[in-house]
Scaffold this active site. Structure first.
Site, short mmCIF file in Angstrom:
data_model
loop_
_atom_site.label_atom_id
_atom_site.label_comp_id
_atom_site.label_asym_id
_atom_site.label_seq_id
_atom_site.Cartn_x
_atom_site.Cartn_y
_atom_site.Cartn_z
N SER A 1 -0.12 -1.31 -6.41
CA SER A 1 0.04 -2.56 -7.15
C SER A 1 0.70 -2.33 -8.50
CB SER A 1 -1.33 -3.19 -7.39
OG SER A 1 -1.95 -3.50 -6.17
N GLU B 1 5.61 -34.03 -0.16
CA GLU B 1 4.36 -33.56 -0.75
C GLU B 1 4.64 -32.91 -2.09
OE1 GLU B 1 1.93 -35.08 0.79
OE2 GLU B 1 0.80 -33.33 1.41
N LYS C 1 -14.42 -7.99 -8.24
CA LYS C 1 -13.66 -8.88 -9.11
C LYS C 1 -13.00 -10.00 -8.29
CE LYS C 1 -10.73 -8.93 -13.10
NZ LYS C 1 -10.35 -8.18 -14.28
N ASP C 2 -12.51 -9.66 -7.09
CA ASP C 2 -11.94 -10.69 -6.22
C ASP C 2 -13.01 -11.70 -5.80
OD1 ASP C 2 -9.38 -9.75 -6.33
OD2 ASP C 2 -9.44 -8.69 -4.41
N HIS D 1 0.81 -1.21 0.00
CA HIS D 1 0.00 0.00 0.00
C HIS D 1 0.85 1.27 0.00
CE1 HIS D 1 -4.29 -1.51 0.64
NE2 HIS D 1 -3.55 -2.52 0.22
#
Lengths: 267, 425
Positions: free
Chosen positions: B221, B289, B245-246, B217
């Site tokens: 972005s 894994e 959108k998320d 922040h």
């Protein structure tokens, strides 16, 4: 047009990535299968619990329990299960009560500090055939019969493997020598198994429902029972999954519609 | 306004009273409401939010599981089975937690891939990226220790193999391993401390995640074009545009998660982990894994133990210096005709490493692992530095708004006009 092309390109990139992840994940199990060098193909058996909507055939699971009780339980424990769990495959509480009271289990210490035997209650775990692992080995030529509680989850191939193993006993092919006390099984890794063919004659078990007790039938029934024992939540889990996916599909449609509306003037 | 109070514009009197003393409402409004966000994100920008949600799911399910779990070698395996059978919805909690770990790595791998493709690691976001790498390494440690807890065969032998790697350190290696184990083999003290650390580390991760977001922040972005927003035309408020959108991405994420949990809960695990740990019986083949397999492949590509450990560590540590290895000022691979293909090849190479990591350590797999390991490092150490010098990037658009409007195929957007909704690229 340009817009569509860009969208397609992005979709292609995402698809390539997704395929990559998917392929890598799909490879992982086959990587394991290849570990044994000598790859054994386990034949696919049709079970009632196959597929997304598959459920346990209760009659088969009950027959499987009978096979366990009369054959397997001579050597194999299933200590994660209690008799009360059997109500899940269709036994009534009264049947479970009657069944459990056939077994003597150790309890105590009592007021005199002594351990004592008493008939099992539905809340008791399945009685173990041996007091401890050393006793189990001593009685079995040094081999330890494994606990069967989660057996179908603990072997590659699951129920298919259990079924194949139980019908896979045969004479060793020429040139193969079997160690003393061992047995040839075409589906067992390494082919030499300490357990003698446990299901060997038709009619070894008499099913109350009149089902013909062929070796294949008994093997399929015990595989069903063991799958239920390992994954008693399977039916509830899948039913919840179907409801969850329907809910998410509707929610996703709504979310996408709202998203398009919100974004309508932003491009 | 009274002295020393925050100047709040919240209307609700109760919230306003709080906000003037502790401006959380203002902060959320500033950082997640009006926060100016580039208007051209594609769906790859969902994955940060997805990772956050995944972390919350892991902590929530994990805390409840820990109430039923016994961190003792004699009890651990059975306590997990008891959760599966006798705890209400215990199977759901455990399968969500176990598959949640896989989902977490899928999400984070895509998140990192996004960062590498669109050059999100470049100035001014170097520290943001490095904090992200710290989170990734903490995740790996947490996942590894979590896998030990059910105390199955793979838990025990995986723990034995991985902790033994420290013995490669010259002089003090053996002592470090004894210290890690709390004894002379993986045993009850090891299980106890792994449980403790497995409980602790997610909260450390949460703290570092807040640093990650705080740094984000400050710089804002990155975006698919890799150019900075130059003004209000280039950005949209985070809410409702990106919250919405998320949300779409979150639903899709939950669908994938649901397919794993409800229909194939053990597909990504190893059957051997349903066999109780037995120090006297080694599994035929010890594999970690799936999410560790690429790094496991790097480890085994080197015939020397110390060399393998160093290279495996290097495969992670090299990400810390990536912002300085890639000197190209162009961020997005969209405008880097050669680097784009070198990176896509690196991506394929990563999957090949993942595949070969699950194969036995024999030829031809060793040779494949060696070639792939060489390319993994060559991309960072040779290709990116050289391309920074010799590659001719494509011309960058003048601004984000210009690029978005051009893709619409028309002139400037008239104010208030209802533009046709567009799929996000």
């Amino acid at each position: 047009m340009r817009r569509i092309a860009t969208t397609l390109k992005a979709a292609a990139v995402a698809a390539v990535l997704a395929t990559g992840v998917g392929a890598a994940l799909a490879w992982a199990p086959s990587a394991r299968a290849a570990e044994g060098h000598d790859v054994i193909q386990i034949p696919d058996t049709r079970f009632s619990f196959d597929g997304i909507f598959g459920t346990f055939d209760r009659a088969s699971a009950q027959r499987g329990f009978q096979v366990y009780k009369e054959v397997c339980s001579a050597c194999h424990a299933m200590h994660q299960l209690s008799y009360r769990h059997l109500t899940q495959i269709g036994l009534s509480p009264a049947q479970v009560q009657a069944l459990s009271s056939q077994f003597q289990v150790q309890d105590g210490p009592n007021d005199n500090g002594e351990m004592f035997e008493r008939p099992a209650r539905p809340a008791d775990r399945f009685r173990r055939p041996f007091a401890n692992d050393a006793a189990a080995r001593a009685a079995n030529n040094g081999a330890l019969p494994p606990d069967l509680s989660v057996m179908t989850k603990a072997r590659e191939g699951g129920a298919d493997y259990i079924h194949a193993l139980l019908v896979g006993y045969e004479e060793p092919p020429p040139g193969v020598t079997i160690a003393n006390g061992m047995h040839y099984n075409k589906y067992f890794p390494g082919h030499q198994i300490a357990m003698a063919a446990p299901l060997n004659t038709e009619g070894q078990v008499t099913f109350a429902d009149g089902t013909k007790a062929t070796v294949d039938q008994m093997a399929a029934d015990i595989s069903t029972f063991l799958t239920w024992a390992a994954e008693p939540e399977l039916e509830q889990r899948r039913a919840m999954g179907v409801r969850m996916l329907i809910f998410l599909a509707i929610l996703g449609g709504l979310a996408y519609a709202v998203k398009r509306k919100v974004w309508a003037d932003a491009h | 306004m009274a002295e020393g109070l925050h100047d709040s514009d919240v209307k609700n009197p109760v919230l306003r009273w709080v906000d003037r003393r502790l401006p959380v409402v203002s902060m959320v409004q500033r950082e997640y409401g009006t926060f100016p966000t580039p208007r051209n994100f594609n769906y790859f920008w969902n994955f940060g939010a997805l990772a956050m949600i995944n972390l919350v799911i892991m902590i929530a399910t994990g805390v409840i599981l820990s109430m039923q779990y016994s961190a003792n070698t004699l009890l651990a395996f059975d306590s997990v089975e008891r959760i599966m059978r006798d705890v209400n919805y215990g199977w759901l909690l455990r399968y969500a937690h176990a598959n949640g770990a896989s989902m977490f790595f899928i999400v984070v791998y895509v998140h990192i891939w996004r960062s590498l493709f669109y050059g999100s690691y470049k100035t001014p976001r170097e520290l943001l990226f490095m904090i992200g790498v710290v989170i990734f390494i903490l995740m790996m440690a947490t996942a590894f220790m979590g896998y030990v807890l059910p105390w199955g065969q793979m838990s025990f032998w995986g723990a034995t193999v991985i902790t033994n790697l420290f013995s490669a350190i010259p002089l003090v290696g053996e002592h470090i391993v004894t210290w890690l184990w709390g004894g002379f083999s993986v045993d009850n003290p090891t299980l106890n401390r792994f449980f403790s650390l497995h409980f602790l580390l997610p909260f450390v991760i949460t703290g570092v995640v807040f640093l990650h977001i705080a740094a984000l922040h400050i710089t804002g972005s990155n975006n698919p074009l890799g150019i900075e927003p130059k003004g209000p035309k280039d950005t949209l408020p985070f809410h409702p545009y990106y919250t919405m959108k998320d949300s779409v991405g979150i639903v899709v994420y939950f669908m994938v998660f649901a397919v794993l949990v409800f229909f194939m809960p053990n597909a990504l695990g190893h059957p051997d982990n349903y066999i109780p740990a037995n120090p006297l019986v080694t599994p035929a083949h010890i594999v970690p894994e799936w999410y560790f397999l690429p790094f496991y492949a790097v480890l085994r590509a080197v015939p020397n133990k110390l060399g393998g450990v160093a290279l495996m560590g290097g495969a992670l540590v090299i990400l810390f210096v990536l912002p300085w290895l890639d000197g190209s000022p162009v961020r997005s691979m969209r405008f880097r005709p050669i680097a784009k293909w070198a990176f896509l090849l690196w991506t394929v190479n990563f999957f090949v490493l993942m595949w070969v990591g699950g194969k036995p350590a024999e030829q031809p797999y060793i040779l494949i692992a060696q070639i792939c390991t060489a390319y993994y490092f060559a991309y960072f150490l040779v290709i990116l530095p050289l391309l920074a010098k010799f590659e001719r990037p494509l011309p960058l658009p003048a601004s984000i708004a210009e690029a978005v409007l051009k893709r619409r195929g028309g002139g400037p957007l008239p104010a208030g006009a209802a533009a046709k909704p567009m799929e996000k690229a």
